[in-house]
Design an enzyme around this catalytic site. Sequence first.
Site, mmCIF file in Angstrom:
data_model
loop_
_atom_site.group_PDB
_atom_site.id
_atom_site.type_symbol
_atom_site.label_atom_id
_atom_site.label_comp_id
_atom_site.label_asym_id
_atom_site.label_seq_id
_atom_site.Cartn_x
_atom_site.Cartn_y
_atom_site.Cartn_z
ATOM 1 N N LYS A 15 0.843 -1.205 0.000
ATOM 2 C CA LYS A 15 0.000 0.000 0.000
ATOM 3 C C LYS A 15 0.872 1.248 0.000
ATOM 4 O O LYS A 15 0.619 2.192 -0.753
ATOM 5 C CB LYS A 15 -0.904 0.038 1.242
ATOM 6 C CG LYS A 15 -2.092 -0.857 1.185
ATOM 7 C CD LYS A 15 -2.978 -0.631 2.406
ATOM 8 C CE LYS A 15 -4.167 -1.569 2.391
ATOM 9 N NZ LYS A 15 -5.124 -1.254 3.468
ATOM 10 N N ASP A 68 -8.458 1.949 3.050
ATOM 11 C CA ASP A 68 -9.170 0.686 3.186
ATOM 12 C C ASP A 68 -9.721 0.338 1.815
ATOM 13 O O ASP A 68 -10.101 1.233 1.052
ATOM 14 C CB ASP A 68 -10.297 0.796 4.212
ATOM 15 C CG ASP A 68 -10.741 -0.566 4.727
ATOM 16 O OD1 ASP A 68 -9.948 -1.525 4.639
ATOM 17 O OD2 ASP A 68 -11.875 -0.681 5.202
ATOM 18 N N TYR A 145 -5.940 -10.000 -3.217
ATOM 19 C CA TYR A 145 -6.626 -10.622 -4.353
ATOM 20 C C TYR A 145 -5.995 -10.274 -5.698
ATOM 21 O O TYR A 145 -6.536 -10.642 -6.744
ATOM 22 C CB TYR A 145 -8.101 -10.204 -4.356
ATOM 23 C CG TYR A 145 -8.855 -10.639 -3.117
ATOM 24 C CD1 TYR A 145 -9.303 -11.955 -2.979
ATOM 25 C CD2 TYR A 145 -9.121 -9.750 -2.084
ATOM 26 C CE1 TYR A 145 -9.990 -12.360 -1.845
ATOM 27 C CE2 TYR A 145 -9.809 -10.146 -0.946
ATOM 28 C CZ TYR A 145 -10.237 -11.448 -0.836
ATOM 29 O OH TYR A 145 -10.917 -11.849 0.287
#
Length: 190
Positions: A15, A68, A145
């Site tokens: 991230k 998020d 994912y």
Amino acid sequence: MEARVILIATTNKHKIEEINEVLQSCGYRVEPAAASKLEVQSNRLEDVAAYAAIQAYLALQRPVIVEDAGLFVEALGGFPGPYSSYVFKTIGIRGLLKLLEDVENRRAYFKSVIALAHSGGVEVFTGTVHGVIAEKPRGDRGFGYDPVFIPEGSSKTFAEMETQEKNKFSHRGKAARELCRWLRQYGPPR
């Protein structure tokens, strides 16, 4: 000119790398904050990110962002959505693919929400990317994912892309570009 630093309440290096790759274009970078990310359970990513950002700001007394994200699979009624991290930790990619066995509709979208908490309140930035779930995992980059998500306009999964290429498509890249626009307009948060 040295990049200005904004704290981010995460230790997820992927991230941080993805967000930094975008923020460098507007003269900023994020650094991990020593604050625990408190989450509220909600069906809306915006609520989860905003709550966590406010809590981190109160703990740090400095501007901080929280990111998020969720994967929303059409054939599963939007599942796992805001519970994507928990679902990934419990059933993983194999479990998701098992749920989609013999399912023709593999359309899905990723949504990212970046919440910036500062002395003036909370700003929320979103990014969405539509695509499909691959039949099997491909690629070894990224996280979560990424090995099974193929964005519209590409034949590659996110896990087959370098960060720069992924950010052209990605939900997180889009949300980070929105944050960049805000920073250019309003300057450094206090």
